[in-house]
Write an enzyme that holds these catalytic residues in place. Sequence first.
Site, PDB file in Angstrom:
ATOM      1  N   GLU A 186       0.827  -1.216   0.000  1.00 19.89           N
ATOM      2  CA  GLU A 186       0.000   0.000   0.000  1.00 19.89           C
ATOM      3  C   GLU A 186       0.854   1.256   0.000  1.00 19.89           C
ATOM      4  O   GLU A 186       0.443   2.297  -0.502  1.00 19.89           O
ATOM      5  CB  GLU A 186      -0.940   0.020   1.222  1.00 19.89           C
ATOM      6  CG  GLU A 186      -2.270  -0.642   0.929  1.00 19.89           C
ATOM      7  CD  GLU A 186      -3.366  -0.331   1.953  1.00 19.89           C
ATOM      8  OE1 GLU A 186      -3.120   0.355   2.950  1.00 19.89           O
ATOM      9  OE2 GLU A 186      -4.484  -0.808   1.737  1.00 19.89           O
ATOM     10  N   HIS A 216       9.380 -26.613   0.337  1.00 13.86           N
ATOM     11  CA  HIS A 216       8.700 -27.687  -0.390  1.00 13.86           C
ATOM     12  C   HIS A 216       7.569 -27.136  -1.247  1.00 13.86           C
ATOM     13  O   HIS A 216       6.650 -27.850  -1.613  1.00 13.86           O
ATOM     14  CB  HIS A 216       8.177 -28.732   0.603  1.00 13.86           C
ATOM     15  CG  HIS A 216       9.280 -29.329   1.410  1.00 13.86           C
ATOM     16  ND1 HIS A 216       9.933 -30.482   1.037  1.00 13.86           N
ATOM     17  CD2 HIS A 216       9.902 -28.893   2.538  1.00 13.86           C
ATOM     18  CE1 HIS A 216      10.891 -30.746   1.914  1.00 13.86           C
ATOM     19  NE2 HIS A 216      10.894 -29.792   2.835  1.00 13.86           N
ATOM     20  N   LYS A 234     -13.571   1.272  -3.294  1.00 14.45           N
ATOM     21  CA  LYS A 234     -14.412   1.651  -2.158  1.00 14.45           C
ATOM     22  C   LYS A 234     -15.675   2.361  -2.617  1.00 14.45           C
ATOM     23  O   LYS A 234     -16.780   2.014  -2.195  1.00 14.45           O
ATOM     24  CB  LYS A 234     -13.634   2.619  -1.244  1.00 14.45           C
ATOM     25  CG  LYS A 234     -12.905   1.954  -0.118  1.00 14.45           C
ATOM     26  CD  LYS A 234     -12.452   3.017   0.870  1.00 14.45           C
ATOM     27  CE  LYS A 234     -11.397   2.452   1.806  1.00 14.45           C
ATOM     28  NZ  LYS A 234     -10.813   3.458   2.673  1.00 14.45           N
TER      29      LYS A 234
HETATM   30  O1  PA5 Z   1      -3.062   1.450   5.915  1.00 13.70           O
HETATM   31  C1  PA5 Z   1      -4.157   1.933   5.718  1.00 13.70           C
HETATM   32  O2  PA5 Z   1      -4.344   3.155   5.750  1.00 13.70           O
HETATM   33  C2  PA5 Z   1      -5.352   1.050   5.437  1.00 13.70           C
HETATM   34  O3  PA5 Z   1      -4.987  -0.270   5.261  1.00 13.70           O
HETATM   35  C3  PA5 Z   1      -6.344   1.135   6.587  1.00 13.70           C
HETATM   36  O4  PA5 Z   1      -5.732   0.685   7.765  1.00 13.70           O
HETATM   37  C4  PA5 Z   1      -7.610   0.322   6.305  1.00 13.70           C
HETATM   38  O5  PA5 Z   1      -8.178   0.700   5.090  1.00 13.70           O
HETATM   39  C5  PA5 Z   1      -8.627   0.502   7.424  1.00 13.70           C
HETATM   40  O6  PA5 Z   1      -8.931   1.849   7.580  1.00 13.70           O
HETATM   41  P1  PA5 Z   1      -9.618   2.390   8.880  1.00 13.70           P
HETATM   42  O7  PA5 Z   1      -8.703   2.183  10.032  1.00 13.70           O
HETATM   43  O8  PA5 Z   1      -9.897   3.826   8.619  1.00 13.70           O
HETATM   44  O9  PA5 Z   1     -10.900   1.603   9.071  1.00 13.70           O
END
Ligand code: PA5
Length: 465
Positions: A293, A322, A432
């Site tokens: 990410e 393996h 989203k």
């Molecule tokens: O790293 C990030 O920003 C994302 O993976 C969030 O942690 C994830 O989308 C969850 O978001 P939130 O904590 O707002 O529910």
Amino acid sequence: MEKEITLDYANTISDFVGTEHGIQASDIQALYPQLSSINNIIKEKKAAGQMGFMDLPYQSAVAKNIGKFALKQKGLFDDFVVIGIGGSALGNIALQTALNNPFWNILSSEKRKNWPRLFVPDNVDPELIKSLSEIINFNKTVFNIISKSGTTAECLANFFYLKNMLIKKVGITNWQKHIIITTDEKKGYLRELADKEGIVSFVVPANVGGRFSVMSPVGLVSAAFTGLKIEKLLAGCRVMDERCTQDISKNPAAMYAAIQYIMYQKGKRINVMMPYAQSLKDISDWFRQLWAESLGKKTNIKNETVNIGPTPVKALGVTDQHSQVQLYIEGPYDKIITFLSVENYRAKVVIPSSKEKHYLEKHTLNELIKSEEIATRVALTKQNRPNCTINLPEISEYTIGQLIYMLELSTAYIGSLFEIDAFDQPGVELGKVLTYGLMGRSGFEKEKEEIEEFLEKSKNSQYVV
Ligand code: PA5
């Protein structure tokens, strides 16, 4: 150097893996000036409050408060359920499996020293959530609802479902005592709910992104509730932070970023993290999110759109010898392997002698796993497959704190080398909003139409067999 982790990158150097696939020490040194200026920028940003994750190791008061709260609640609950996803879940799992017994949830309460079992159902698969609701006793369960934004659909949907059941079991005036909310200090639905219902809450600092938040209450609350020494985790982060202020050649986070960056330029665009410890499997999973990410980005360099991103892959030693190692040794030269190596395991298992003589007898599983690790490393190196090793003297809160912080800071360094913003995630937005459209959220009618049109088109597709 007491119990400090180290990075060994010798097997990325051309002396060991040849000039075609290896790098020259001078390639790394050439990056020092750039890394030093990145370090200065990071320092400035930190001072300006823009590198929130770097402040977390120093928030001992937050950790103390969490520790006290967990102790006060000890014995009240049999089960602790984390409801969250992505950065709001993966760190919880990684800490738990790295530091507690691998069979924690089936240990007796006595063996768990009266701490609760821990569940982190980070999916909206109906089978998973329904099954969980059938095995927990709501009267003896506490739910930690974690969402920085307080709006994430997966987190809220699971929360609403479980809250409904909780109210039925414990009553409309009692359910609040079974909930902890971990969210933004001021905004979002969950913050409003915590204020309105008087629910215990913890804060995700506004300047800490989800995947960098494991050392905030996001990861620390569940860790404290399963008896982990959270102050030691922070101490581990702090010692790594100090090491990363030294000059670049002694800064493990910068050196890891440098070798990964150079390898990426040499076409090694897959970074396989392969711990030789079952307990570190979920650290690789946490790292997979952190790297993907943060670094998978579309950017603009010299007026051209460039798609950047090393692909993080998780593997496990010895299990994946393996399964995957054949590919790593004979497949394309597109990988760098990061071994996580442990010097002292927390258990020793001797292979007993038996009537039939066997070369394994009287050896230990400790020797076997270590020999297989060394053998795999040497085999890869002999085939000119670049690899590096992060050595942990042992697995403890202190070393895991160091490892996590080193990998987080490395992500910031390599993001800057790639000239991208490692702290945003615009690419996940489209999925989203299309989901919002499909789920009928008001304001997302256009997305609904768009996706219906797409589905209609694919319905008539001739490419389905
Ligand atoms: O790293 C990030 O920003 C994302 O993976 C969030 O942690 C994830 O989308 C969850 O978001 P939130 O904590 O707002 O529910």
